[in-house]
Design an enzyme around this catalytic site. Sequence first.
Site, PDB file in Angstrom:
ATOM      1  N   HIS A 107     -10.166  79.334  86.878  1.00 14.77           N
ATOM      2  CA  HIS A 107      -9.737  78.091  87.058  1.00 14.77           C
ATOM      3  C   HIS A 107      -8.297  77.717  87.521  1.00 14.77           C
ATOM      4  O   HIS A 107      -8.151  76.720  88.317  1.00 14.77           O
ATOM      5  CB  HIS A 107     -10.217  77.155  85.783  1.00 14.77           C
ATOM      6  CG  HIS A 107     -11.390  76.894  85.489  1.00 14.77           C
ATOM      7  ND1 HIS A 107     -12.304  75.850  86.278  1.00 14.77           N
ATOM      8  CD2 HIS A 107     -12.351  77.059  84.528  1.00 14.77           C
ATOM      9  CE1 HIS A 107     -13.353  75.909  85.757  1.00 14.77           C
ATOM     10  NE2 HIS A 107     -13.516  76.284  84.607  1.00 14.77           N
ATOM     11  N   HIS A 157     -12.798  83.962  83.234  1.00 17.29           N
ATOM     12  CA  HIS A 157     -13.297  82.755  83.811  1.00 17.29           C
ATOM     13  C   HIS A 157     -12.317  81.497  83.489  1.00 17.29           C
ATOM     14  O   HIS A 157     -12.264  80.769  84.709  1.00 17.29           O
ATOM     15  CB  HIS A 157     -14.522  82.427  82.749  1.00 17.29           C
ATOM     16  CG  HIS A 157     -15.203  80.993  83.108  1.00 17.29           C
ATOM     17  ND1 HIS A 157     -16.394  80.867  83.444  1.00 17.29           N
ATOM     18  CD2 HIS A 157     -14.582  79.635  82.839  1.00 17.29           C
ATOM     19  CE1 HIS A 157     -16.811  79.508  83.564  1.00 17.29           C
ATOM     20  NE2 HIS A 157     -15.713  78.689  83.260  1.00 17.29           N
ATOM     21  N   GLU A 158     -11.316  81.437  82.667  1.00 16.86           N
ATOM     22  CA  GLU A 158     -10.448  80.315  82.782  1.00 16.86           C
ATOM     23  C   GLU A 158      -9.349  80.655  83.766  1.00 16.86           C
ATOM     24  O   GLU A 158      -8.822  79.604  84.331  1.00 16.86           O
ATOM     25  CB  GLU A 158      -9.991  80.144  81.293  1.00 16.86           C
ATOM     26  CG  GLU A 158     -10.719  79.941  80.202  1.00 16.86           C
ATOM     27  CD  GLU A 158     -11.715  78.574  80.330  1.00 16.86           C
ATOM     28  OE1 GLU A 158     -11.255  77.619  81.137  1.00 16.86           O
ATOM     29  OE2 GLU A 158     -12.738  78.572  80.023  1.00 16.86           O
ATOM     30  N   CYS A 206     -20.072  76.408  82.268  1.00 16.85           N
ATOM     31  CA  CYS A 206     -18.866  75.890  82.545  1.00 16.85           C
ATOM     32  C   CYS A 206     -18.928  74.382  82.312  1.00 16.85           C
ATOM     33  O   CYS A 206     -20.025  73.794  82.645  1.00 16.85           O
ATOM     34  CB  CYS A 206     -18.392  76.075  84.058  1.00 16.85           C
ATOM     35  SG  CYS A 206     -16.816  75.425  84.558  1.00 16.85           S
ATOM     36  N   LEU A 207     -17.898  73.708  81.510  1.00 14.26           N
ATOM     37  CA  LEU A 207     -17.985  72.328  81.228  1.00 14.26           C
ATOM     38  C   LEU A 207     -17.715  71.529  82.757  1.00 14.26           C
ATOM     39  O   LEU A 207     -18.239  70.397  82.628  1.00 14.26           O
ATOM     40  CB  LEU A 207     -16.760  72.074  80.444  1.00 14.26           C
ATOM     41  CG  LEU A 207     -16.873  72.799  79.091  1.00 14.26           C
ATOM     42  CD1 LEU A 207     -15.907  72.414  78.069  1.00 14.26           C
ATOM     43  CD2 LEU A 207     -18.058  72.468  78.245  1.00 14.26           C
ATOM     44  N   GLN A 219      -9.043  71.078  84.537  1.00 12.04           N
ATOM     45  CA  GLN A 219     -10.509  70.572  84.366  1.00 12.04           C
ATOM     46  C   GLN A 219     -10.384  69.048  83.655  1.00 12.04           C
ATOM     47  O   GLN A 219     -11.249  68.319  83.730  1.00 12.04           O
ATOM     48  CB  GLN A 219     -11.357  71.398  83.291  1.00 12.04           C
ATOM     49  CG  GLN A 219     -11.563  72.745  83.796  1.00 12.04           C
ATOM     50  CD  GLN A 219     -12.388  73.571  82.789  1.00 12.04           C
ATOM     51  OE1 GLN A 219     -12.011  74.260  82.168  1.00 12.04           O
ATOM     52  NE2 GLN A 219     -13.885  73.563  82.801  1.00 12.04           N
ATOM     53  N   GLY A 224     -13.683  77.047  75.870  1.00 13.84           N
ATOM     54  CA  GLY A 224     -12.384  77.541  76.550  1.00 13.84           C
ATOM     55  C   GLY A 224     -12.165  76.155  77.474  1.00 13.84           C
ATOM     56  O   GLY A 224     -13.241  75.481  77.753  1.00 13.84           O
TER      57      GLY A 224
HETATM   58  O1  K1U Z   1     -14.155  76.839  81.468  1.00 12.66           O
HETATM   59  C1  K1U Z   1     -15.064  75.964  80.920  1.00 12.66           C
HETATM   60  O2  K1U Z   1     -15.712  74.959  81.356  1.00 12.66           O
HETATM   61  C2  K1U Z   1     -15.273  76.490  79.291  1.00 12.66           C
HETATM   62  C3  K1U Z   1     -16.629  77.528  79.386  1.00 12.66           C
HETATM   63  C4  K1U Z   1     -16.138  78.707  78.859  1.00 12.66           C
HETATM   64  C5  K1U Z   1     -16.929  79.585  79.191  1.00 12.66           C
HETATM   65  C6  K1U Z   1     -18.216  80.093  78.414  1.00 12.66           C
HETATM   66  C7  K1U Z   1     -19.025  81.015  78.578  1.00 12.66           C
HETATM   67  C8  K1U Z   1     -18.851  82.260  79.622  1.00 12.66           C
HETATM   68  C9  K1U Z   1     -17.552  82.038  80.121  1.00 12.66           C
HETATM   69  C10 K1U Z   1     -16.772  80.957  80.104  1.00 12.66           C
HETATM   70  C11 K1U Z   1     -17.551  76.700  78.352  1.00 12.66           C
HETATM   71  O3  K1U Z   1     -17.449  76.752  77.125  1.00 12.66           O
HETATM   72  S1  K1U Z   1     -19.266  76.541  78.539  1.00 12.66           S
HETATM   73  C12 K1U Z   1     -19.980  75.989  77.299  1.00 12.66           C
HETATM   74  C13 K1U Z   1     -20.779  77.233  76.812  1.00 12.66           C
HETATM   75  O4  K1U Z   1     -21.109  78.050  77.737  1.00 12.66           O
HETATM   76  C14 K1U Z   1     -20.574  77.842  75.458  1.00 12.66           C
HETATM   77  C15 K1U Z   1     -20.371  77.046  74.368  1.00 12.66           C
HETATM   78  C16 K1U Z   1     -20.337  77.668  73.232  1.00 12.66           C
HETATM   79  C17 K1U Z   1     -20.738  78.969  73.012  1.00 12.66           C
HETATM   80  C18 K1U Z   1     -20.974  79.700  74.161  1.00 12.66           C
HETATM   81  C19 K1U Z   1     -20.931  79.149  75.331  1.00 12.66           C
HETATM   82 ZN    ZN Z   2     -15.294  76.654  83.439  1.00 11.15          ZN
END
Ligand code: K1U
Ligand code: ZN
Length: 175
Positions: free
Chosen positions: A140, A136-137, A94-95, A51, A46
Amino acid sequence: MAVREILTVPNPMLKEVSKPVDKVDEELRSLMDDMLDSMYAADGIGLAAIQIGVPKRVIVMDLDWGKGERNPRYFVNPVLSDPSENTLPYEEGCLSVPTYFDEVERPDRIQIDYLDYDGKPKTEIAEGMFAVCIQHEMDHLEGVLFIDHLSRLKRQRAVQKVKKLVKQREQDDAA
Ligand code: K1U
Ligand code: ZN
């Protein structure tokens, strides 16, 4: 389409409240394309526009990323309502807080109203991982990070960890 830099804590832009979008046009679709490219390049599922430094109420998501499929989804001016009383604890990442993961508990079912990639109004019920990710998004868009749901000590630890990581990456890039 372009991969853009993803802002990390403690960048103050991540605390901004994003503004509603007036219309879904080619310029906005180009932003959504860039967001998706940036999200895929960073191995995320996401991404909110803030971001990459754009304070607009836009989210992209692909919950199938990593399973060898691409199912991109776009949410413009999303509104959440009718959260379930049941909650789901999930180890979030979170990225913008790279390499830090911790558990957050959120409603496991929620309604979402939004405009899609073509500007068409849509309503859906999000459950499970979709519910976790959209909440979560949405945070943001309000300038809230998942670490803001944790204790002050954990939040400080997370920010210190990211600062160290970013410094190390800068040193590696300069070498
Ligand atoms: O908002 C962001 O930074 C994206 C975030 C979304 C998210 C992941 C997990 C729980 C809630 C929200 C990410 O993608 S972080 C990367 C990550 O944790 C992930 C990547 C691939 C599969 C599963 C998780
Ligand atoms: Zn995030």
